[in-house]
Design a protein around this motif. Structure first.
Motif, PDB file in Angstrom:
ATOM      1  N   PRO A  40       2.769   0.915  -2.612  1.00 44.85           N
ATOM      2  CA  PRO A  40       1.980   0.000  -1.781  1.00 44.85           C
ATOM      3  C   PRO A  40       0.843   0.692  -1.036  1.00 44.85           C
ATOM      4  O   PRO A  40      -0.267   0.146  -0.928  1.00 44.85           O
ATOM      5  CB  PRO A  40       3.016  -0.579  -0.813  1.00 44.85           C
ATOM      6  CG  PRO A  40       4.312  -0.487  -1.542  1.00 44.85           C
ATOM      7  CD  PRO A  40       4.215   0.787  -2.320  1.00 44.85           C
ATOM      8  N   ASN A  45      -0.650  -5.741  -2.034  1.00 43.59           N
ATOM      9  CA  ASN A  45      -1.114  -4.626  -1.202  1.00 43.59           C
ATOM     10  C   ASN A  45      -2.584  -4.262  -1.362  1.00 43.59           C
ATOM     11  O   ASN A  45      -3.109  -3.515  -0.531  1.00 43.59           O
ATOM     12  CB  ASN A  45      -0.249  -3.389  -1.482  1.00 43.59           C
ATOM     13  CG  ASN A  45       1.158  -3.534  -0.948  1.00 43.59           C
ATOM     14  OD1 ASN A  45       1.396  -3.370   0.244  1.00 43.59           O
ATOM     15  ND2 ASN A  45       2.091  -3.868  -1.820  1.00 43.59           N
ATOM     16  N   VAL A  54       3.556  -5.963  -6.737  1.00 46.78           N
ATOM     17  CA  VAL A  54       3.326  -4.927  -5.729  1.00 46.78           C
ATOM     18  C   VAL A  54       1.833  -4.653  -5.557  1.00 46.78           C
ATOM     19  O   VAL A  54       1.347  -4.421  -4.449  1.00 46.78           O
ATOM     20  CB  VAL A  54       4.077  -3.624  -6.095  1.00 46.78           C
ATOM     21  CG1 VAL A  54       3.542  -3.012  -7.383  1.00 46.78           C
ATOM     22  CG2 VAL A  54       3.988  -2.620  -4.952  1.00 46.78           C
ATOM     23  N   SER A  74       6.628  -6.858 -11.893  1.00 47.93           N
ATOM     24  CA  SER A  74       6.724  -6.198 -10.593  1.00 47.93           C
ATOM     25  C   SER A  74       5.545  -5.257 -10.357  1.00 47.93           C
ATOM     26  O   SER A  74       5.175  -4.987  -9.214  1.00 47.93           O
ATOM     27  CB  SER A  74       8.021  -5.404 -10.489  1.00 47.93           C
ATOM     28  OG  SER A  74       7.972  -4.241 -11.303  1.00 47.93           O
TER      29      SER A  74
END
Length: 343
Positions: free
Chosen positions: A176, A206, A202, A151
């Motif tokens: 983010p 981003n 993530v 993640s």
């Protein structure tokens, strides 16, 4: 004159380590594997033993047998690794932390609407640049930890951003924006691969600005072997170019990309040969780049060179082609929908 370091025999290395490499649980597969520094795993017993011996001397571990670990992100990206036992332990330690991660929602600030909180995060996170300061520590810790944290929640992006350290809920919401407002600058293509794996979903979703040279230390070491220093040919990287492009494709918000090339390569290489390179061909398929810069390794623009212009035209052409396809698909969908309404 400095003396050359004596080369140890296979038996001498085995005696000092106390075990034989070929007696360990090595993956027996035809697919090429790489160590965590992205150097290829040797396909012979001496090479495997020499690598383990170097690790043995460096870290004074006992048995350091290899464990296979494949990193796969959907279709296209596959990085088969061979990790040491110590690296496996670090990977699982982060994975265990992840299972215990639950957003901690508190009253007060989190009672504000999400749109207001997002605006506050933008004000709290200034725009800036992020450079690696200790490449050895990065290679030792972050890629291995990133494998255990797909993640990207625990990636140590910046200790100076207090907003990322208040609590889990705030970190989850602010992370983010930290990626969107930071330009990431690297010195090697291989380090970009490790970084894009380590920052997790993530981070890749981003990140908006990235700068790095289209050059690989690992590629130089393993494909230029046998040349004298004065004879080294300028060439484009081969070993991990495809993996780098596959990860760049997963950076959904990537808008600004600065690629640095050796100036002698750009000036001496024929444009047709440059564009025919497999890595460059894949690079030209990346979508969404609105600002592409081509520089040399000395931080000077190469925009005047024919190759730089061709590269930009190809990437922008790919973007326009993709937009055209989306328009066509949209029209077809509307037409089918209209037929369904009529019937």
């Amino acid at each position: 004159m400095a003396k050359l370091k004596p080369t140890l025999t296979l038996m001498e290395m085995e005696d000092e380590m106390g075990y034989k490499v070929d007696a360990l649980d090595r993956p027996d597969e035809a697919e090429k594997r790489f160590y965590s520094d992205l150097t290829p795993v040797p396909d012979n017993t001496y090479g495997l033993t020499e690598k383990d011996y170097q690790e043995f001397v460096k870290r004074k571990h006992d048995k350091n047998s290899g464990k296979a670990a494949d990193i796969c992100y959907g279709v296209g990206f596959n990085l088969p690794l061979l990790l040491t036992e110590a690296e496996v332990v670090r990977t699982f330690s982060v994975a265990k932390l992840l299972r215990e991660t639950t957003p901690s929602v508190n009253r007060g600030f989190f009672d504000l609407p999400r749109e207001i909180r997002d605006k506050i995060y933008i004000f709290a996170i200034p725009r800036g640049e992020w450079r690696i300061t200790n490449i050895d520590k990065f290679e030792q810790d972050n890629l291995i930890r990133g494998i255990g944290d797909p993640s990207g929640f625990y990636y140590p992006l910046s200790k100076s951003l207090v907003v990322l350290r208040v609590n889990k809920q705030m970190r989850l919401e602010a992370l983010p924006f930290a990626y969107r407002r930071t330009t990431f600058i690297w010195d090697d293509l291989d380090d970009v691969i490790k970084f894009l794996v380590a920052i997790g979903q993530v981070g890749r979703d981003n990140i908006e600005s990235l700068q790095f040279p289209w050059e690989s230390r690992t590629d130089m070491e393993f494909t230029w072997e046998g040349f004298l220093d004065s004879e080294l040919p300028w060439r484009l990287p081969v070993l991990h170019a495809s993996e780098c492009v596959q990860l760049l494709r997963r950076c959904k918000r990537l808008k600004h990309l600065r690629l640095c090339f050796e100036e002698d390569l750009i000036l001496s290489m024929q444009p047709d040969a440059f564009m025919a390179d497999s890595g460059i061909g894949e690079l030209c398929s990346i979508q969404g780049i609105t600002q592409l810069e081509i520089w040399d390794l000395g931080n000077s623009s190469l925009e005047h060179c024919r190759i730089a212009k061709l590269l930009r035209e190809k990437i922008e052409g790919a973007k326009e082609e993709e937009t055209g396809h989306e328009s066509i698909y949209s029209l077809i969908f509307k037409y089918i929908k209209r037929l369904g309404a009529v019937s």
